[in-house]
Design an enzyme around this catalytic site. Structure first.
Site, PDB file in Angstrom:
ATOM      1  N   ARG A  47      14.854  31.187  41.721  1.00 46.99           N
ATOM      2  CA  ARG A  47      14.868  32.179  40.620  1.00 46.99           C
ATOM      3  C   ARG A  47      14.258  33.510  41.064  1.00 46.99           C
ATOM      4  O   ARG A  47      14.559  34.559  40.511  1.00 46.99           O
ATOM      5  CB  ARG A  47      14.142  31.599  39.395  1.00 46.99           C
ATOM      6  N   TYR A  99      33.371  47.856  26.462  1.00 50.57           N
ATOM      7  CA  TYR A  99      33.615  46.426  26.417  1.00 50.57           C
ATOM      8  C   TYR A  99      32.983  45.889  25.134  1.00 50.57           C
ATOM      9  O   TYR A  99      31.839  46.218  24.811  1.00 50.57           O
ATOM     10  CB  TYR A  99      32.970  45.801  27.656  1.00 50.57           C
ATOM     11  N   ASP A 171      28.891  51.834  33.315  1.00 47.66           N
ATOM     12  CA  ASP A 171      29.613  50.581  33.539  1.00 47.66           C
ATOM     13  C   ASP A 171      30.876  50.944  34.311  1.00 47.66           C
ATOM     14  O   ASP A 171      31.795  51.552  33.778  1.00 47.66           O
ATOM     15  CB  ASP A 171      29.941  49.925  32.192  1.00 47.66           C
ATOM     16  N   LYS A 196      35.165  40.425  37.531  1.00 55.62           N
ATOM     17  CA  LYS A 196      36.450  41.109  37.500  1.00 55.62           C
ATOM     18  C   LYS A 196      36.901  41.437  38.934  1.00 55.62           C
ATOM     19  O   LYS A 196      37.073  40.536  39.720  1.00 55.62           O
ATOM     20  CB  LYS A 196      36.340  42.344  36.605  1.00 55.62           C
TER      21      LYS A 196
HETATM   22  C1  LIG Z   1      33.885  41.795  31.532  1.00 55.59           C
HETATM   23  C2  LIG Z   1      33.137  43.046  31.345  1.00 55.59           C
HETATM   24  C3  LIG Z   1      31.765  43.023  31.072  1.00 55.59           C
HETATM   25  C4  LIG Z   1      30.987  41.738  30.908  1.00 55.59           C
HETATM   26  O1  LIG Z   1      30.993  40.956  32.075  1.00 55.59           O
HETATM   27  P1  LIG Z   1      30.936  39.332  32.066  1.00 55.59           P
HETATM   28  O2  LIG Z   1      30.923  38.997  33.498  1.00 55.59           O
HETATM   29  O3  LIG Z   1      32.141  38.858  31.315  1.00 55.59           O
HETATM   30  O4  LIG Z   1      29.680  38.957  31.347  1.00 55.59           O
HETATM   31  C5  LIG Z   1      31.106  44.240  30.926  1.00 55.59           C
HETATM   32  N1  LIG Z   1      31.778  45.414  31.031  1.00 55.59           N
HETATM   33  C6  LIG Z   1      33.101  45.459  31.277  1.00 55.59           C
HETATM   34  C7  LIG Z   1      33.775  46.787  31.369  1.00 55.59           C
HETATM   35  C8  LIG Z   1      33.824  44.293  31.436  1.00 55.59           C
HETATM   36  O5  LIG Z   1      35.149  44.348  31.681  1.00 55.59           O
END
Ligand SMILES: *Cc1c(COP(=O)(O)O)cnc(C)c1O
Length: 373
Positions: A47, A99, A171, A196
């Site tokens: 951790r 998101y 982001d 992603k």
């Molecule tokens: C999918 C996504 C998230 C969240 O990520 P997870 O891995 O699903 O928790 C945050 N921001 C964007 C733009 C995303 O496409």
């Protein structure tokens, strides 16, 4: 060194013990230490840190040009970590197109944690400036954004954030470091859902924060992650690291296919409007050209015939799978309003595409047959 080369070689030193080029996955949760608990070889307990996770963090920090990276069990865990690191009472300016779970996080949980949140169209510089308060500690933008592919001016937002004594969080999930480098434009923190494009194969959930400077924010985030435990599993870190090695060429193809699909949709009579930063009709096309190296593989569009028209078209697609998420080899389609639920701010006629790595002509053929019924 160019970023494409860096994606292949960052933190790719052969294993010290065996010479293995593919890095070992260290599953051990515990590491031997002297009786006085001094840390041997830098590791103590999973951790706190793990060699596989460290490799991924070094690679991502290098790709984003940041001082350090922290990886998490998901993109949302990374997003929550940023908000939880802000002082109570802090005001957060949140982009209006983000998101959906990030919006829920800020509006429901952020408020419960004592944060004040204003939702603003950050592509409008005056609106952003007007939303700032003496207590603003964070500006949160997503660019390009989900699901409308809005593009926000990172350098302008960074300047406003600095003037206000706030951090700018970007982001950058849709763009990846291959297409956009927010820290070089003045952002303080870049967030990625590694689930992603970075992982890139629909088989790993992870998130990352890359910070521009080593400082108080990094110390807080690190201490908090150690205690709250939102770390990525070693196997997840390994899978994302493996995905990074092919990111440059995958993104190039995603951009090429995304552009072809967006152009074909824009010409189709069953389509009302297309959102894609690579189209000259996109309201921030000029900014996107300046700020990004390519426009990516995410496209959304409004289908004539409202909700029913959109659902019918989605149902007729064959190559595009009806599934959430994005950034994988297989193309995906999603009716965002259905997924987001009753509080969705998304129009009912909108479909979002994650344009994958198939041949663009096959994808365009599939969309045409679906739209023509
Ligand atoms: C999918 C996504 C998230 C969240 O990520 P997870 O891995 O699903 O928790 C945050 N921001 C964007 C733009 C995303 O496409």
């Amino acid at each position: 060194m160019r970023i494409e080369t860096m994606a292949v070689h960052a933190a790719a030193e052969p294993d010290r013990e065996t010479g293995a080029l593919s890095p070992p996955i260290h599953l051990s949760t515990t590491f031997e230490h002297p009786p006085d608990s001094g840390e041997l070889d830098g590791y103590l307990y999973s951790r706190y840190g793990n060699p596989t996770q460290d490799r991924l963090e070094s690679a991502l920090a290098a790709l984003e040009g940041g001082a350090a990276c922290l990886v998490y069990g998901s993109g949302m865990a990374a997003a929550a970590a940023v908000l939880a690191a802000l002082p109570p009472g802090a005001h957060v300016v949140l982009a209006d197109d983000t998101y959906f779970s990030v919006r829920t996080l800020a509006l429901d949980f952020g408020r419960r944690w004592g944060l004040e949140v204003s939702v603003v169209d950050v592509s409008d510089a005056d609106a952003l400036r007007g939303a700032l308060r003496p207590t603003t500690r964070c500006i949160w933008i997503e660019t390009p954004s989900n699901p409308h592919l809005k593009v926000a001016d990172i350098a302008a937002a960074a300047e406003l954030a600095r003037g206000a004594g706030a951090i700018l969080v970007v982001d950058g999930t849709f763009a990846t470091p291959m297409l956009q480098r927010p820290l070089a434009l003045g952002a303080h923190v870049v967030l990625h859902s590694c689930t992603k494009y970075l992982g890139g194969h629909s088989d790993v959930q992870a998130g990352a924060l890359v910070v521009a400077d080593a400082g108080e924010m990094l110390d807080t985030l690190r201490a908090q992650r150690t205690v709250l435990g939102a770390v990525a599993a070693p196997m997840s870190a390994w899978l994302v690291l493996r995905g990074l090695r092919t990111l440059a060429c995958r993104m190039e193809w995603h951009c090429r296919a995304g552009q072809a699909v967006a152009e074909a949709l824009a010409e189709h009579r069953a389509v009302e409007r297309v959102h894609y930063p690579g189209l000259p009709t996109h309201p921030q096309h000029a900014l996107a050209r300046r700020q990004m190296k390519g426009f990516g593989g995410m496209v959304s569009f409004h289908v004539r015939g409202g909700r029913a028209g959109a659902l019918a078209a989605a149902g007729r697609l064959r190559l595009f799978r009806n599934a959430t998420s994005l950034g994988a080899p297989e193309s995906l389609v999603e009716h965002r309003e259905s997924v987001e639920g009753p509080r969705s701010p998304t129009a009912p006629d909108l479909l979002r595409l994650s344009v994958g790595l198939e041949h663009p002509d096959d994808l365009v053929d599939d969309l045409r047959q679906a739209l023509e019924g």
